[in-house]
Design a protein around this motif. Structure first.
Motif, PDB file in Angstrom:
ATOM      1  N   VAL A 168      11.763  11.703   3.700  1.00  0.00           N
ATOM      2  CA  VAL A 168      10.500  11.854   4.441  1.00  0.00           C
ATOM      3  C   VAL A 168       9.667  10.592   4.261  1.00  0.00           C
ATOM      4  O   VAL A 168       9.337  10.214   3.131  1.00  0.00           O
ATOM      5  N   PRO A 169       9.290   9.904   5.341  1.00  0.00           N
ATOM      6  CA  PRO A 169       8.577   8.615   5.245  1.00  0.00           C
ATOM      7  C   PRO A 169       7.069   8.782   5.014  1.00  0.00           C
ATOM      8  O   PRO A 169       6.259   8.562   5.922  1.00  0.00           O
ATOM      9  N   ILE A 175       2.525  -3.479   0.565  1.00  0.00           N
ATOM     10  CA  ILE A 175       1.906  -3.334  -0.754  1.00  0.00           C
ATOM     11  C   ILE A 175       0.429  -3.684  -0.663  1.00  0.00           C
ATOM     12  O   ILE A 175       0.020  -4.552   0.115  1.00  0.00           O
ATOM     13  N   GLY A 176      -0.364  -3.003  -1.478  1.00  0.00           N
ATOM     14  CA  GLY A 176      -1.785  -3.300  -1.527  1.00  0.00           C
ATOM     15  C   GLY A 176      -2.608  -2.221  -0.856  1.00  0.00           C
ATOM     16  O   GLY A 176      -2.111  -1.147  -0.489  1.00  0.00           O
ATOM     17  N   GLU A 177      -3.886  -2.497  -0.708  1.00  0.00           N
ATOM     18  CA  GLU A 177      -4.798  -1.547  -0.075  1.00  0.00           C
ATOM     19  C   GLU A 177      -4.435  -1.373   1.396  1.00  0.00           C
ATOM     20  O   GLU A 177      -4.113  -2.339   2.092  1.00  0.00           O
ATOM     21  N   VAL A 178      -4.473  -0.118   1.826  1.00  0.00           N
ATOM     22  CA  VAL A 178      -4.172   0.166   3.225  1.00  0.00           C
ATOM     23  C   VAL A 178      -5.392  -0.182   4.074  1.00  0.00           C
ATOM     24  O   VAL A 178      -6.498   0.321   3.844  1.00  0.00           O
ATOM     25  N   TYR A 280       3.511  -0.100  12.695  1.00  0.00           N
ATOM     26  CA  TYR A 280       4.358   0.876  11.997  1.00  0.00           C
ATOM     27  C   TYR A 280       4.293   2.222  12.720  1.00  0.00           C
ATOM     28  O   TYR A 280       3.206   2.729  13.015  1.00  0.00           O
ATOM     29  N   GLU A 281       5.455   2.801  12.973  1.00  0.00           N
ATOM     30  CA  GLU A 281       5.518   4.093  13.670  1.00  0.00           C
ATOM     31  C   GLU A 281       6.339   5.106  12.865  1.00  0.00           C
ATOM     32  O   GLU A 281       7.294   4.741  12.160  1.00  0.00           O
ATOM     33  N   THR A 282       5.974   6.383  13.000  1.00  0.00           N
ATOM     34  CA  THR A 282       6.794   7.493  12.518  1.00  0.00           C
ATOM     35  C   THR A 282       7.096   8.383  13.718  1.00  0.00           C
ATOM     36  O   THR A 282       6.206   8.689  14.522  1.00  0.00           O
ATOM     37  N   ARG A 283       8.343   8.792  13.842  1.00  0.00           N
ATOM     38  CA  ARG A 283       8.755   9.601  14.985  1.00  0.00           C
ATOM     39  C   ARG A 283       9.543  10.826  14.521  1.00  0.00           C
ATOM     40  O   ARG A 283      10.308  10.762  13.551  1.00  0.00           O
ATOM     41  N   ILE A 284       9.335  11.951  15.242  1.00  0.00           N
ATOM     42  CA  ILE A 284      10.084  13.181  15.009  1.00  0.00           C
ATOM     43  C   ILE A 284      10.773  13.528  16.320  1.00  0.00           C
ATOM     44  O   ILE A 284      10.115  13.735  17.353  1.00  0.00           O
ATOM     45  N   PHE A 294       1.639  11.466   7.523  1.00  0.00           N
ATOM     46  CA  PHE A 294       2.619  11.290   6.456  1.00  0.00           C
ATOM     47  C   PHE A 294       1.988  10.581   5.249  1.00  0.00           C
ATOM     48  O   PHE A 294       2.291  10.926   4.100  1.00  0.00           O
ATOM     49  N   LEU A 295       1.132   9.606   5.519  1.00  0.00           N
ATOM     50  CA  LEU A 295       0.487   8.879   4.420  1.00  0.00           C
ATOM     51  C   LEU A 295      -0.412   9.805   3.597  1.00  0.00           C
ATOM     52  O   LEU A 295      -0.476   9.706   2.375  1.00  0.00           O
ATOM     53  N   ARG A 296      -1.105  10.715   4.285  1.00  0.00           N
ATOM     54  CA  ARG A 296      -1.939  11.689   3.548  1.00  0.00           C
ATOM     55  C   ARG A 296      -1.074  12.594   2.683  1.00  0.00           C
ATOM     56  O   ARG A 296      -1.470  12.996   1.586  1.00  0.00           O
TER      57      ARG A 296
END
Length: 304
Positions: A168-169, A175-178, A280-284, A294-296
């Motif tokens: 799961v991404p 790296i570092g602060e988002v 950057y992408e996330t796909r389902i 996903f980041l949360r």
């Protein structure tokens, strides 16, 4: 008659004749006996008594010995009880920590709308084996054994969930602060100025910064891809995939297996880009979803 001699003592008057064997006027001493009666002085008597063996005090009191043993056993039992109580407290804390972590993991998968069964089926399995020997608790098992058994079961479930979540991404690609320069959703197109759908997140970064894969998977695209410029796409299984666009360099090839944190390329500004950043992408199942979801989830998992 005899004439008197001047200065001579007068002869005693004549009396009856005394028999030679007659007893004198003073009492006669007691006859000598073979029996000697010895009387010790009082202090001597006391010394003799003190040396006399007292049989009653030679053997220790059995009741006193038993009482001493009982006291030792009582102290030992109390000490063991205290040790067991501390161990149970430590186990309770460990059990609560594992259960809390397991709840968060399951909650994350539910919140993301992912199928737990599919993820578990696709999760990697370590190299292991051996005969199946079921674990059973005996009827005489105490609280410590029962609690340890529960902890081992929960730990096994957490380890299995860790393997599942490796697909799961939810981790950061840089790296570092988002810091986002553009979010997911409708926005004004930077080139045309018209509303357009932005299908990912733009991470602020400098040219050459490493880009890292956010979950285990296989590279399915690595090259130039229209407005993405140089782009890498990774398939994580179960319909999950991620895309990394505008790269200045690509470090992987199609078909390559990658693991969490592997560097797949470098930040750039290729393709339809106004400056260095990572798209950057996330796909389902091929459909773009907000990566922040996903980041949360990742923040939630790292909270405990």
């Amino acid at each position: 008659s005899i004439p008197a001699v001047p200065g001579a003592s007068r002869p005693p008057a004549r009396g009856p004749a005394i028999e030679p064997s007659a007893a004198p006027a003073t009492p006669k001493p007691s006859p000598i006996s073979d029996t000697v009666i010895f009387t010790a002085p009082p202090d001597r008597e006391a010394r003799l008594e003190s040396r006399s063996p007292v049989l009653a005090n030679v053997q220790p009191n059995q009741a006193t010995k038993l009482a001493g043993v009982d006291n030792v056993l009582t102290r030992l039992t109390r000490s063991l009880d205290q040790v067991e109580a501390r161990q149970l407290a430590m186990l309770s804390s460990a059990e609560e920590t594992l259960e809390s972590k397991l709840r968060r993991m399951r909650g994350v998968i539910t919140d993301l709308g992912l199928d737990m069964g599919q993820l578990e089926a696709a999760a990697p399995k370590g190299a292991m084996g051996g005969p199946f020997v079921p674990v059973k608790l005996g009827a005489e098992s105490g609280p410590f054994e029962r609690q340890l058994y529960r902890i081992n079961i929960t730990r096994a479930q957490v380890e299995k969930m860790n393997r599942t979540l490796s697909l799961v991404p939810y981790r950061k690609p840089v790296i570092g602060e988002v810091e986002f320069t553009s979010g997911f959703g409708v926005r004004s197109d930077p080139f045309l100025g018209r509303p357009a759908m932005h299908t990912g997140l733009d991470f602020r970064a400098a040219t050459g910064d490493p880009v890292r894969v956010t979950a285990n998977g296989k590279v399915v695209n690595a090259g130039w891809s229209g407005g993405y410029g140089r782009m890498v796409e990774v398939d994580h299984g179960n319909g999950l995939s991620t895309r990394y666009g505008h790269l200045s360099e690509i470090n992987v090839k199609i078909g390559q297996q990658v693991k969490i944190g592997d560097i797949i390329g470098e930040v750039g500004s290729t393709g339809r880009s106004t400056g260095p950043h990572l798209h950057y992408e996330t796909r389902i199942d091929g459909e773009a979803v907000d990566p922040q979801k996903f980041l949360r989830a990742g923040v939630r998992l790292s909270a405990g």
